[in-house]
Design an enzyme around this catalytic site. Structure first.
Site, PDB file in Angstrom:
ATOM      1  N   HIS A  72       1.206  -1.057  -0.209  1.00  0.00           N
ATOM      2  CA  HIS A  72      -0.002   0.209   0.017  1.00  0.00           C
ATOM      3  C   HIS A  72       0.663   1.352   0.217  1.00  0.00           C
ATOM      4  CE1 HIS A  72      -2.813   2.824   0.969  1.00  0.00           C
ATOM      5  NE2 HIS A  72      -4.284   1.711   0.170  1.00  0.00           N
ATOM      6  N   ASP A 115      -8.158  -5.349   0.178  1.00  0.00           N
ATOM      7  CA  ASP A 115      -8.272  -5.981  -0.857  1.00  0.00           C
ATOM      8  C   ASP A 115      -8.469  -7.806  -1.037  1.00  0.00           C
ATOM      9  OD1 ASP A 115      -9.662  -4.113  -2.403  1.00  0.00           O
ATOM     10  OD2 ASP A 115      -8.035  -3.232  -3.642  1.00  0.00           O
TER      11      ASP A 115
HETATM   12  N1  ACO Z   1       4.843  -7.698  -4.382  1.00  0.00           N
HETATM   13  C1  ACO Z   1       5.429  -7.745  -5.111  1.00  0.00           C
HETATM   14  N2  ACO Z   1       6.288  -6.630  -4.775  1.00  0.00           N
HETATM   15  C2  ACO Z   1       5.598  -5.733  -4.613  1.00  0.00           C
HETATM   16  C3  ACO Z   1       4.467  -5.331  -4.406  1.00  0.00           C
HETATM   17  C4  ACO Z   1       3.663  -5.996  -4.518  1.00  0.00           C
HETATM   18  N3  ACO Z   1       2.587  -6.391  -4.734  1.00  0.00           N
HETATM   19  N4  ACO Z   1       4.031  -4.152  -4.025  1.00  0.00           N
HETATM   20  C5  ACO Z   1       5.415  -2.695  -4.628  1.00  0.00           C
HETATM   21  N5  ACO Z   1       6.402  -3.993  -3.909  1.00  0.00           N
HETATM   22  C6  ACO Z   1       7.797  -3.955  -4.569  1.00  0.00           C
HETATM   23  C7  ACO Z   1       8.140  -3.177  -5.934  1.00  0.00           C
HETATM   24  O1  ACO Z   1       8.466  -4.152  -6.288  1.00  0.00           O
HETATM   25  C8  ACO Z   1       9.339  -2.141  -5.422  1.00  0.00           C
HETATM   26  O2  ACO Z   1      10.076  -3.495  -4.746  1.00  0.00           O
HETATM   27  P1  ACO Z   1      11.620  -2.068  -5.067  1.00  0.00           P
HETATM   28  O3  ACO Z   1      11.736  -1.157  -4.166  1.00  0.00           O
HETATM   29  O4  ACO Z   1      12.172  -3.232  -5.449  1.00  0.00           O
HETATM   30  O5  ACO Z   1      11.926  -1.741  -6.741  1.00  0.00           O
HETATM   31  C9  ACO Z   1       8.663  -1.652  -3.495  1.00  0.00           C
HETATM   32  O6  ACO Z   1       7.413  -2.505  -3.173  1.00  0.00           O
HETATM   33  C10 ACO Z   1       7.271  -0.531  -3.642  1.00  0.00           C
HETATM   34  O7  ACO Z   1       7.176  -0.500  -4.420  1.00  0.00           O
HETATM   35  P2  ACO Z   1       6.540   0.630  -5.115  1.00  0.00           P
HETATM   36  O8  ACO Z   1       5.457   0.396  -6.439  1.00  0.00           O
HETATM   37  O9  ACO Z   1       7.026   1.948  -4.806  1.00  0.00           O
HETATM   38  O10 ACO Z   1       4.917   1.204  -4.072  1.00  0.00           O
HETATM   39  P3  ACO Z   1       3.466   2.134  -4.323  1.00  0.00           P
HETATM   40  O11 ACO Z   1       3.507   2.668  -3.273  1.00  0.00           O
HETATM   41  O12 ACO Z   1       4.090   2.840  -5.661  1.00  0.00           O
HETATM   42  O13 ACO Z   1       2.830   1.058  -4.683  1.00  0.00           O
HETATM   43  C11 ACO Z   1       0.942  -0.254  -4.536  1.00  0.00           C
HETATM   44  C12 ACO Z   1       1.072   0.349  -3.824  1.00  0.00           C
HETATM   45  C13 ACO Z   1       0.226   0.455  -5.568  1.00  0.00           C
HETATM   46  C14 ACO Z   1      -0.319  -0.534  -3.651  1.00  0.00           C
HETATM   47  C15 ACO Z   1       1.755  -1.799  -4.813  1.00  0.00           C
HETATM   48  O14 ACO Z   1       2.333  -2.645  -3.838  1.00  0.00           O
HETATM   49  C16 ACO Z   1       0.505  -2.719  -5.832  1.00  0.00           C
HETATM   50  O15 ACO Z   1       1.256  -2.864  -6.711  1.00  0.00           O
HETATM   51  N6  ACO Z   1       0.490  -3.788  -4.937  1.00  0.00           N
HETATM   52  C17 ACO Z   1      -0.703  -4.724  -5.980  1.00  0.00           C
HETATM   53  C18 ACO Z   1      -1.713  -3.924  -6.425  1.00  0.00           C
HETATM   54  C19 ACO Z   1      -2.643  -3.708  -5.242  1.00  0.00           C
HETATM   55  O16 ACO Z   1      -2.814  -4.530  -3.720  1.00  0.00           O
HETATM   56  N7  ACO Z   1      -3.932  -2.172  -4.803  1.00  0.00           N
HETATM   57  C20 ACO Z   1      -4.275  -2.153  -4.401  1.00  0.00           C
HETATM   58  C21 ACO Z   1      -4.374  -1.294  -3.158  1.00  0.00           C
HETATM   59  S1  ACO Z   1      -5.192  -0.604  -1.613  1.00  0.00           S
HETATM   60  C22 ACO Z   1      -6.323   0.113  -2.602  1.00  0.00           C
HETATM   61  O17 ACO Z   1      -6.616   0.272  -3.244  1.00  0.00           O
HETATM   62  C23 ACO Z   1      -7.196  -0.305  -1.826  1.00  0.00           C
END
Ligand code: ACO
Length: 432
Positions: free
Chosen positions: A308, A366
């Site tokens: 998140h 979610d």
């Molecule tokens: N699975 C694997 N790796 C992940 C995930 C994941 N779900 N989420 C983040 N990471 C990793 C990224 O690859 C990144 O790694 P790095 O530092 O080695 O490059 C690090 O964790 C940080 O991730 P970001 O993408 O920079 O985090 P951001 O805050 O931009 O994204 C998000 C948040 C979009 C929710 C992301 O965690 C994601 O895509 N999750 C899966 C989708 C999801 O569940 N969305 C629901 C959000 S809650 C809602 O809307 C109700």
């Protein structure tokens, strides 16, 4: 102790601009960078808005490190335990918990507005039967702006209130109609003697040919889920509603923009993506190879329902929903559900894995909501519309808060760092 001051300095010229602090009641202050461009000919750059506040708001507070979520100051776990979705909707809209009379009046008004114009129903026939319900929701909610010419003055509090009640009351009816379109079943009219969530379940699952009894456990689970999803401050869809609304557009059109933003898998579409992911993994024995893909940056695979932008410790909504998930599955006799077992295995592995621990990735709301929806017999493509119904309360409250500001909202208009071609001369076709 004096509070700290901040300024931006051009290291070469020593030119300096003070950044006045915008102080809130909880959480960090915001450094006002509004004058930076004027004074230093410099933009601030923050794609993804990780450090940038777009507004002041008194609706919802999140402390992502501590896992705190407050609506109007009330912890969400207290509201989930003791309140109802409709009472929470009142709280989010009005800022205070209602007394008995105010709650009754609000509930009556919502019930009174549940029907949709008969001609609006025909919009659904224009969609192919297999259209995604979110596509129908976006289109049909946007089209509400063509119906209510009586309340288009955004500066009039009464007009805003009628819009708010209409929107909250009609969104379940529209979502249920999208659901029925997919199955080719007749549209079911709202039953105003039922509470908000029971009415939704009735409109989705009842058919005119036989009586339908709403399961109170299912309705209660839905009510709690809706409380947890009702608002989440400046998330992508709410920010979209605010940005669209800042132009002074019709409020139904602004909500339609929010619905479109919610649909994406990085936002509200994640609940659907979780179930799809569980389907792709198939069985527990495939979890290790799937996890290897998740950790491989080149695979483009993410563990959906994990991570998140704001919560970097735990998502307080996920803790509540996890408990509900077990309750519902037990009630429905689906405890041994293989997809739930698979989900729990993924959760166990991820919580003890260094990749997830180092990046502070925890299950979000979610991860579990999709499992509950599935157990209630709701098809996967309806998961995000369910989220949209609940979040409508937040969208409407944020739109109202913004529009009611003294002098009205200032149009939202971000700047950019231009990286395209520099100035060049036009060349005639033969000379290119
Ligand atoms: N699975 C694997 N790796 C992940 C995930 C994941 N779900 N989420 C983040 N990471 C990793 C990224 O690859 C990144 O790694 P790095 O530092 O080695 O490059 C690090 O964790 C940080 O991730 P970001 O993408 O920079 O985090 P951001 O805050 O931009 O994204 C998000 C948040 C979009 C929710 C992301 O965690 C994601 O895509 N999750 C899966 C989708 C999801 O569940 N969305 C629901 C959000 S809650 C809602 O809307 C109700």
């Amino acid at each position: 102790m004096t509070s700290p001051t901040y300024s931006l300095v051009n290291d070469q010229t020593g030119e300096k601009v003070a950044l006045p602090l915008v102080q809130g009641t909880l959480g960090p202050a915001g450094a006002d960078v509004g004058k930076v461009y004027d004074k230093l000919d410099l933009f601030t750059y923050d794609p993804g808005f990780t450090s940038t506040c777009s507004c002041k708001s008194a609706i919802t507070f999140i402390d992502g490190d501590k896992g705190v979520l407050l609506y109007r100051g009330y912890p969400v776990d207290q509201l989930a335990a003791h309140s109802s979705f409709i009472e929470v909707a009142y709280l989010i809209l009005h800022g205070e918990l209602p007394g008995k009379a105010a709650l009754e009046e609000f509930e009556t008004s919502i019930r009174k507005h549940t029907m949709i114009n008969e001609s609006l129903k025909r919009f659904f026939d224009g969609f192919n039967y297999d259209a995604h319900p979110m596509a129908m929701l976006t289109g049909v909610v946007g089209s509400l702006s063509a119906f209510y010419h009586d309340t288009t003055n955004n500066r009039d509090p009464k007009h805003r209130e009628i819009f708010a009640h209409r929107m909250i009351a009609k969104i379940p009816t529209i979502a249920a109609a999208a659901f029925k379109r997919f199955f080719g079943q007749p549209f079911m009219y709202p039953q105003n003697h039922l509470d908000y969530c029971s009415n939704l379940l009735h409109m989705m699952f009842a058919v005119p040919a036989e009586p339908y009894h709403v399961d109170p456990v299912a309705a209660k689970a839905l009510d709690i889920l809706f409380i947890l999803h009702a608002d989440h401050e400046q998330n992508a869809s709410t920010s979209t509603v605010r940005l669209a609304g800042s132009t002074g557009c019709n409020p139904y059109a602004a909500i339609a923009a929010g619905i479109a933003a919610l649909w994406g898998p990085a936002h509200g579409g994640a609940n659907e993506a979780v179930l799809k992911m569980l389907g792709e993994i198939g069985t527990v024995k495939n979890v290790p190879s799937f996890m290897a893909k998740v950790k491989d940056k080149n695979s483009g695979v993410r563990l959906m329902g994990f991570g998140h932008r704001v919560y970097k410790n735990f998502d307080p909504r996920a803790t509540i929903i996890r408990e509900q998930c077990h309750k519902v599955l037990k009630h429905l006799g689906k405890e041994g559900d293989p997809q739930l077992e698979l989900a729990l295995e993924l959760e166990n592995i991820a919580l003890s894995d260094d990749y997830f621990k180092e990046r502070k990735l925890y299950p979000n709301v979610d991860f579990y909501s999709g499992i509950i929806y599935k157990a209630l017999g709701i098809p996967v493509n309806m998961f995000t519309p369910m989220f949209a119904i609940a979040r409508t309360v937040g969208w409407v409250a944020h739109w109202t808060e913004m529009v009611a500001e003294q002098g009205g909202p200032r149009i939202g208009r971000p700047r950019q760092v231009y990286v395209g071609a520099p100035v060049r001369e036009y060349k005639a076709l033969g000379a290119r």
